[in-house]
Scaffold this motif. Structure first.
Motif, PDB file in Angstrom:
ATOM      1  N   HIS A  31       5.179   2.848   5.485  1.00  0.00           N
ATOM      2  CA  HIS A  31       4.703   3.767   4.441  1.00  0.00           C
ATOM      3  C   HIS A  31       4.185   3.033   3.201  1.00  0.00           C
ATOM      4  O   HIS A  31       3.393   3.611   2.452  1.00  0.00           O
ATOM      5  CB  HIS A  31       5.799   4.781   4.109  1.00  0.00           C
ATOM      6  N   ARG A  32       4.572   1.800   3.010  1.00  0.00           N
ATOM      7  CA  ARG A  32       3.910   1.011   1.956  1.00  0.00           C
ATOM      8  C   ARG A  32       2.466   0.731   2.366  1.00  0.00           C
ATOM      9  O   ARG A  32       1.546   0.811   1.544  1.00  0.00           O
ATOM     10  CB  ARG A  32       4.658  -0.310   1.721  1.00  0.00           C
ATOM     11  N   SER A  33       2.287   0.392   3.650  1.00  0.00           N
ATOM     12  CA  SER A  33       0.934   0.173   4.164  1.00  0.00           C
ATOM     13  C   SER A  33       0.123   1.466   4.096  1.00  0.00           C
ATOM     14  O   SER A  33      -1.033   1.474   3.672  1.00  0.00           O
ATOM     15  CB  SER A  33       0.999  -0.337   5.610  1.00  0.00           C
ATOM     16  N   ASN A  34       0.754   2.590   4.497  1.00  0.00           N
ATOM     17  CA  ASN A  34       0.073   3.892   4.436  1.00  0.00           C
ATOM     18  C   ASN A  34      -0.324   4.234   3.009  1.00  0.00           C
ATOM     19  O   ASN A  34      -1.441   4.703   2.763  1.00  0.00           O
ATOM     20  CB  ASN A  34       0.996   4.991   4.975  1.00  0.00           C
ATOM     21  N   LYS A  35       0.573   4.006   2.076  1.00  0.00           N
ATOM     22  CA  LYS A  35       0.298   4.361   0.684  1.00  0.00           C
ATOM     23  C   LYS A  35      -0.888   3.572   0.148  1.00  0.00           C
ATOM     24  O   LYS A  35      -1.772   4.122  -0.509  1.00  0.00           O
ATOM     25  CB  LYS A  35       1.534   4.114  -0.179  1.00  0.00           C
ATOM     26  N   THR A  36      -0.908   2.272   0.428  1.00  0.00           N
ATOM     27  CA  THR A  36      -2.034   1.434  -0.019  1.00  0.00           C
ATOM     28  C   THR A  36      -3.347   1.953   0.556  1.00  0.00           C
ATOM     29  O   THR A  36      -4.355   2.082  -0.152  1.00  0.00           O
ATOM     30  CB  THR A  36      -1.811  -0.021   0.424  1.00  0.00           C
ATOM     31  N   LYS A  37      -3.337   2.281   1.851  1.00  0.00           N
ATOM     32  CA  LYS A  37      -4.542   2.773   2.516  1.00  0.00           C
ATOM     33  C   LYS A  37      -4.921   4.158   2.001  1.00  0.00           C
ATOM     34  O   LYS A  37      -6.094   4.423   1.703  1.00  0.00           O
ATOM     35  CB  LYS A  37      -4.294   2.810   4.031  1.00  0.00           C
ATOM     36  N   LEU A  38      -3.930   5.034   1.863  1.00  0.00           N
ATOM     37  CA  LEU A  38      -4.202   6.419   1.458  1.00  0.00           C
ATOM     38  C   LEU A  38      -4.593   6.518  -0.014  1.00  0.00           C
ATOM     39  O   LEU A  38      -5.330   7.436  -0.392  1.00  0.00           O
ATOM     40  CB  LEU A  38      -2.981   7.290   1.745  1.00  0.00           C
ATOM     41  N   ASP A  39      -4.108   5.600  -0.846  1.00  0.00           N
ATOM     42  CA  ASP A  39      -4.545   5.582  -2.253  1.00  0.00           C
ATOM     43  C   ASP A  39      -6.061   5.458  -2.324  1.00  0.00           C
ATOM     44  O   ASP A  39      -6.734   6.189  -3.057  1.00  0.00           O
ATOM     45  CB  ASP A  39      -3.894   4.403  -2.994  1.00  0.00           C
ATOM     46  N   LYS A  40      -6.601   4.518  -1.550  1.00  0.00           N
ATOM     47  CA  LYS A  40      -8.059   4.301  -1.525  1.00  0.00           C
ATOM     48  C   LYS A  40      -8.771   5.494  -0.890  1.00  0.00           C
ATOM     49  O   LYS A  40      -9.805   5.945  -1.390  1.00  0.00           O
ATOM     50  CB  LYS A  40      -8.373   3.017  -0.758  1.00  0.00           C
ATOM     51  N   GLN A  41      -8.220   5.989   0.207  1.00  0.00           N
ATOM     52  CA  GLN A  41      -8.850   7.121   0.896  1.00  0.00           C
ATOM     53  C   GLN A  41      -8.867   8.370   0.015  1.00  0.00           C
ATOM     54  O   GLN A  41      -9.843   9.123   0.026  1.00  0.00           O
ATOM     55  CB  GLN A  41      -8.104   7.412   2.203  1.00  0.00           C
TER      56      GLN A  41
END
Length: 504
Positions: free
Chosen positions: A182-192
């Protein structure tokens, strides 16, 4: 398991030429300074590990006299009998003994290791030793015997939404893996999410800018009427153009046939005037009567063929002229102009209608973009919620773990975690405090009491009881006696070395 010291024998160990110490439940070592009190405790750690009381390498050589060898033996009382260990230094070489049997260093060390772990024994034997270790080792030793809070125990302490979410997720992944995911998801989803917000905003602006000004219904009504009028005119002009086109085709075909007829006529005249040759064109010999007749017959045949072609051309042209007489050219220029003017009115209406189609397409794109924005935000919030839940879980786990450890102590406060200011997360540490003061800021007597409490907790948790050596005990007015045998050394001014042993 309890291990007791029965008897310690020293030969040429530092200041002790020949000393026998018989231990009781309480053993007091009394003497003035520099009389070898601490050396007795050091002899035991030297025997077992070759070190002093705090784990540093020790040289046991006599300091005020010469000797060829140094020997230390210790008789231990175990649950299943007695064990006699010995270490000797002769001519600079170590010799080891187990129950008086000479042994290799590895064999001797194996016997000791089976009895107790080195750091654990030294922490139990010398209350000061524990604090010479690195804090990570100290933390490891305390937590080794303290069961970490179970996931279920921690989850029960969290708010229900967090507890329910994590309880489901940990069935598939560990908390560490969930944190990574979810840290990886958050980084990706912040940009998305930023991209999704931007696209939705851009499309909404385009939708506002391209909003049609004329209602679609009125445009369709007007267009329908104009198209009806144009189609009616085009129906007339299409029929007229069909007739006019046929007239043009017939005229072209008649002209072509007239030309064909004239060409055939010229061909006929040339053929009719053609002379019969009475000599062979190849060998120049005079042709005979039969040959001449054959040539004349061939010429006549060609003449008949030309006549036939001429008549066919004449007949075809006549048939076309007859059809042409039945047709009359229709002038549709006025109708075509009317159709053109109607089309000029239709074009802007169709353009306005196309704007409605584009607007509808944009509306669909806006709906899709807003749905994507909402979905991305929900996914982002989900990861943030899970990360916060994991953070709270770890904080609560740390809190419960600290409580479990803290419950082991009466006078000491144990700090196992400290907050990282930049992230708000807990990172491991190990700080021992008494009355709000860190260990290093305590007085010697306070440090000793702290060490004794630590060693009793380690003893109880490890289920190992060994003798405890308290050096310089005269500085401590009062302390709780540790479990197991107690060996204390005390400075008594003007007194030679005296050892007093007693059993409870």
């Amino acid at each position: 398991m309890e291990i007791k010291f029965n008897q310690l024998t020293l030969q040429n160990f530092k200041s002790h030429k020949d000393l026998v110490v018989k231990f009781g439940d309480m053993t007091k070592i009394l003497a003035d300074n520099a009389k070898g009190k601490s050396s007795i405790g050091e002899a035991i750690t030297f025997l077992l590990y070759g070190t002093d009381l705090v784990g540093s390498k020790l040289d046991p050589s006599p300091v005020t006299y010469q000797a060829e060898n140094t020997l230390v033996t210790l008789l231990l009382s175990l649950e299943d009998g007695e064990l006699l260990l010995g270490r000797e230094i002769a001519k600079g070489r170590n010799k080891f003994y187990v129950n008086e049997v000479p042994s290799k260093a590895t064999e001797f060390n194996e016997v000791v290791e089976k009895l107790f772990d080195k750091d654990l024994f030294l922490s139990l034997f010398n209350p000061s030793y524990f604090f010479t270790l690195h804090w990570e080792k100290q933390r490891q030793m305390i937590l080794k015997y303290t069961t970490a809070p179970a996931n279920k125990e921690v989850l029960n302490e969290l708010p229900k939404p967090q507890s329910d979410k994590l309880a489901t997720l940990v069935k598939k992944h560990s908390l560490e893996d969930l944190d990574k995911i979810h840290r990886s998801n958050k980084t990706k989803l912040d940009k998305q999410y930023i991209a999704a917000q931007s696209r939705a905003k851009t499309l909404r602006e385009q939708l506002e800018q391209n909003a049609p000004t004329v209602p679609l219904d009125s445009l369709n009504v007007e267009l329908k009427q104009l198209v009806k009028e144009r189609n009616a005119i085009e129906e007339v002009t299409d029929k007229a153009q069909t007739v006019n086109g046929r007239i043009n085709i017939l005229n072209n075909q008649i002209n072509v046939l007239s030309q064909v007829r004239d060409d055939i006529k010229d061909q006929f005249n040339q053929l009719k005037d053609e002379q019969i040759q009475d000599t062979c064109r190849v060998c120049n010999q005079t042709l005979q009567d039969d040959a001449i007749n054959a040539v004349e017959a061939e010429k006549e045949q060609r003449i008949q063929q030309v006549k036939l072609k001429f008549q066919q051309a004449v007949d075809s042209r006549k048939a076309l002229e007859e059809e042409l007489k039945t047709l009359e050219y229709v002038d549709v220029s006025e109708q075509l102009e009317k159709a053109r003017l109607l089309q000029e009115k239709i074009n802007p209406i169709e353009y306005e209608i196309s704007k409605h189609r584009e607007y509808k397409y944009l509306e669909e794109q806006v709906i899709a973009a807003e749905a994507n924005e909402k979905e991305t935000l929900e996914s982002l919030n989900e990861s943030i919620f899970i990360l916060d839940a994991i953070k709270d879980f770890k904080a609560k786990e740390a809190e419960l773990q600290v409580k479990k450890v803290q419950d082991l102590f009466e006078n000491l406060s144990i700090k196992l975690f400290e907050e990282v200011k930049t992230t708000g997360e807990n990172k491991p540490t190990f700080i021992v405090q008494m009355d709000g003061k860190d260990y290093m800021k305590l007085s010697f007597s306070e440090q000793t009491r702290a060490g004794l409490e630590i060693r009793d907790v380690l003893s109880e948790q490890s289920d190992l009881v060994v003798p405890c050596f308290v050096d310089n005990s005269e500085t401590i007015t009062k302390f709780k006696e540790p479990n197991g045998q107690l060996i204390i050394s005390r400075v008594v001014a003007g007194q030679d070395l005296t050892i007093e042993s007693e059993d409870k």
